[in-house]
Design a protein around this motif. Structure first.
Motif, PDB file in Angstrom:
ATOM      1  N   LYS A 151       0.886  -1.155   0.000  1.00  0.00           N
ATOM      2  CA  LYS A 151       0.000   0.000   0.000  1.00  0.00           C
ATOM      3  C   LYS A 151       0.924   1.204   0.000  1.00  0.00           C
ATOM      4  CE  LYS A 151      -4.154   1.657   0.156  1.00  0.00           C
ATOM      5  NZ  LYS A 151      -5.020   1.482  -0.992  1.00  0.00           N
ATOM      6  N   GLY A 152       1.156   1.790  -1.171  1.00  0.00           N
ATOM      7  CA  GLY A 152       2.153   2.842  -1.287  1.00  0.00           C
ATOM      8  C   GLY A 152       3.528   2.278  -1.004  1.00  0.00           C
ATOM      9  N   ASP A 153       4.259   2.911  -0.100  1.00  0.00           N
ATOM     10  CA  ASP A 153       5.581   2.386   0.243  1.00  0.00           C
ATOM     11  C   ASP A 153       5.550   1.510   1.492  1.00  0.00           C
ATOM     12  OD1 ASP A 153       5.319   4.253   2.271  1.00  0.00           O
ATOM     13  OD2 ASP A 153       7.322   5.081   2.025  1.00  0.00           O
ATOM     14  N   THR A 154       4.348   1.143   1.936  1.00  0.00           N
ATOM     15  CA  THR A 154       4.187   0.304   3.125  1.00  0.00           C
ATOM     16  C   THR A 154       4.059  -1.158   2.726  1.00  0.00           C
ATOM     17  OG1 THR A 154       3.134   2.086   4.359  1.00  0.00           O
ATOM     18  CG2 THR A 154       2.735  -0.145   5.145  1.00  0.00           C
ATOM     19  N   LEU A 155       4.895  -1.999   3.305  1.00  0.00           N
ATOM     20  CA  LEU A 155       4.802  -3.440   3.123  1.00  0.00           C
ATOM     21  C   LEU A 155       3.774  -3.982   4.100  1.00  0.00           C
ATOM     22  CD1 LEU A 155       5.876  -6.154   1.957  1.00  0.00           C
ATOM     23  CD2 LEU A 155       7.595  -6.111   3.790  1.00  0.00           C
ATOM     24  N   ILE A 156       2.829  -4.760   3.601  1.00  0.00           N
ATOM     25  CA  ILE A 156       1.825  -5.416   4.436  1.00  0.00           C
ATOM     26  C   ILE A 156       2.138  -6.911   4.415  1.00  0.00           C
ATOM     27  CG2 ILE A 156      -0.633  -5.803   4.828  1.00  0.00           C
ATOM     28  CD1 ILE A 156       0.065  -2.820   4.731  1.00  0.00           C
ATOM     29  N   VAL A 157       2.349  -7.498   5.590  1.00  0.00           N
ATOM     30  CA  VAL A 157       2.679  -8.926   5.678  1.00  0.00           C
ATOM     31  C   VAL A 157       1.674  -9.621   6.579  1.00  0.00           C
ATOM     32  CG1 VAL A 157       4.425 -10.650   6.280  1.00  0.00           C
ATOM     33  CG2 VAL A 157       5.141  -8.430   5.386  1.00  0.00           C
ATOM     34  N   GLY A 158       1.016 -10.636   6.045  1.00  0.00           N
ATOM     35  CA  GLY A 158       0.131 -11.488   6.828  1.00  0.00           C
ATOM     36  C   GLY A 158       0.872 -12.751   7.219  1.00  0.00           C
ATOM     37  N   VAL A 159       0.787 -13.121   8.482  1.00  0.00           N
ATOM     38  CA  VAL A 159       1.443 -14.322   9.008  1.00  0.00           C
ATOM     39  C   VAL A 159       0.338 -15.279   9.444  1.00  0.00           C
ATOM     40  CG1 VAL A 159       3.025 -15.243  10.747  1.00  0.00           C
ATOM     41  CG2 VAL A 159       3.414 -12.955   9.789  1.00  0.00           C
ATOM     42  N   PHE A 160       0.370 -16.488   8.887  1.00  0.00           N
ATOM     43  CA  PHE A 160      -0.679 -17.480   9.134  1.00  0.00           C
ATOM     44  C   PHE A 160      -0.062 -18.749   9.707  1.00  0.00           C
ATOM     45  CE2 PHE A 160      -1.726 -14.786   5.574  1.00  0.00           C
ATOM     46  CZ  PHE A 160      -2.995 -14.341   5.888  1.00  0.00           C
ATOM     47  N   PRO A 161      -0.307 -19.044  11.001  1.00  0.00           N
ATOM     48  CA  PRO A 161       0.255 -20.263  11.581  1.00  0.00           C
ATOM     49  C   PRO A 161      -0.327 -21.491  10.883  1.00  0.00           C
ATOM     50  CG  PRO A 161      -1.348 -19.313  13.076  1.00  0.00           C
ATOM     51  CD  PRO A 161      -1.170 -18.342  11.948  1.00  0.00           C
ATOM     52  N   ARG A 162       0.497 -22.494  10.699  1.00  0.00           N
ATOM     53  CA  ARG A 162       0.025 -23.736  10.067  1.00  0.00           C
ATOM     54  C   ARG A 162      -0.874 -24.536  11.009  1.00  0.00           C
ATOM     55  NH1 ARG A 162       5.621 -24.083   8.425  1.00  0.00           N
ATOM     56  NH2 ARG A 162       5.749 -23.014   6.429  1.00  0.00           N
ATOM     57  N   ARG A 163      -0.644 -24.357  12.313  1.00  0.00           N
ATOM     58  CA  ARG A 163      -1.474 -25.034  13.315  1.00  0.00           C
ATOM     59  C   ARG A 163      -2.046 -23.972  14.247  1.00  0.00           C
ATOM     60  NH1 ARG A 163       1.604 -29.343  16.495  1.00  0.00           N
ATOM     61  NH2 ARG A 163       2.481 -27.430  17.302  1.00  0.00           N
ATOM     62  N   ALA A 164      -3.327 -24.045  14.507  1.00  0.00           N
ATOM     63  CA  ALA A 164      -3.995 -23.043  15.348  1.00  0.00           C
ATOM     64  C   ALA A 164      -3.336 -22.923  16.718  1.00  0.00           C
ATOM     65  CB  ALA A 164      -5.473 -23.376  15.496  1.00  0.00           C
ATOM     66  N   GLU A 165      -2.825 -24.017  17.243  1.00  0.00           N
ATOM     67  CA  GLU A 165      -2.215 -23.974  18.574  1.00  0.00           C
ATOM     68  C   GLU A 165      -0.899 -23.183  18.595  1.00  0.00           C
ATOM     69  OE1 GLU A 165      -1.534 -28.235  16.954  1.00  0.00           O
ATOM     70  OE2 GLU A 165      -3.176 -26.795  17.022  1.00  0.00           O
ATOM     71  N   ASP A 166      -0.312 -22.888  17.445  1.00  0.00           N
ATOM     72  CA  ASP A 166       0.917 -22.093  17.400  1.00  0.00           C
ATOM     73  C   ASP A 166       0.641 -20.589  17.381  1.00  0.00           C
ATOM     74  OD1 ASP A 166       2.606 -24.283  17.447  1.00  0.00           O
ATOM     75  OD2 ASP A 166       2.629 -24.472  15.262  1.00  0.00           O
TER      76      ASP A 166
END
Length: 104
Positions: free
Chosen positions: A19-34
């Motif tokens: 978004k413009g010069d902003t990096l957007i990073v989504g982090v998704f755990p492979r296991r809900a317990e993590d």
């Protein structure tokens, strides 16, 4: 392998965008317990330090517990954004994967 040798790549996947010069990073755990481990380990301060001088402002983190996911906004990392940056990774896809090397 010690706990210090474990990286985010062992626990999660990432998706990145811009978004413009902003990096957007989504982090998704492979296991809900993590998810709790990631909430504890991935503070905005640690993520900002991981990207170092590329970050030009305050890193924001949003926790989306129902997904579960963490979303980080890293201002300045894209150096002007898609149309203003001379780098090849204007959308930040490769820079998003850089987060996977962070020790957790």
């Amino acid at each position: 392998m010690t706990a210090a040798d474990r990286t985010l790549d062992e626990f999660a996947d990432v998706r990145a965008g811009d978004k413009g010069d902003t990096l957007i990073v989504g982090v998704f755990p492979r296991r809900a317990e993590d998810f709790a481990l990631l909430v504890e380990s991935l503070t905005p301060e640690r993520v900002a330090a991981h990207y170092g001088a590329l970050v030009t402002g305050e890193v924001r983190r949003t926790a989306l517990e129902n997904l579960p996911a963490l979303v980080f906004e890293l201002p300045g990392v894209l150096g002007g954004g898609v149309t203003g940056s001379p780098v090849l990774d204007g959308h930040g896809k490769t820079l998003g994967y850089h987060l996977l090397t962070l020790a957790v």
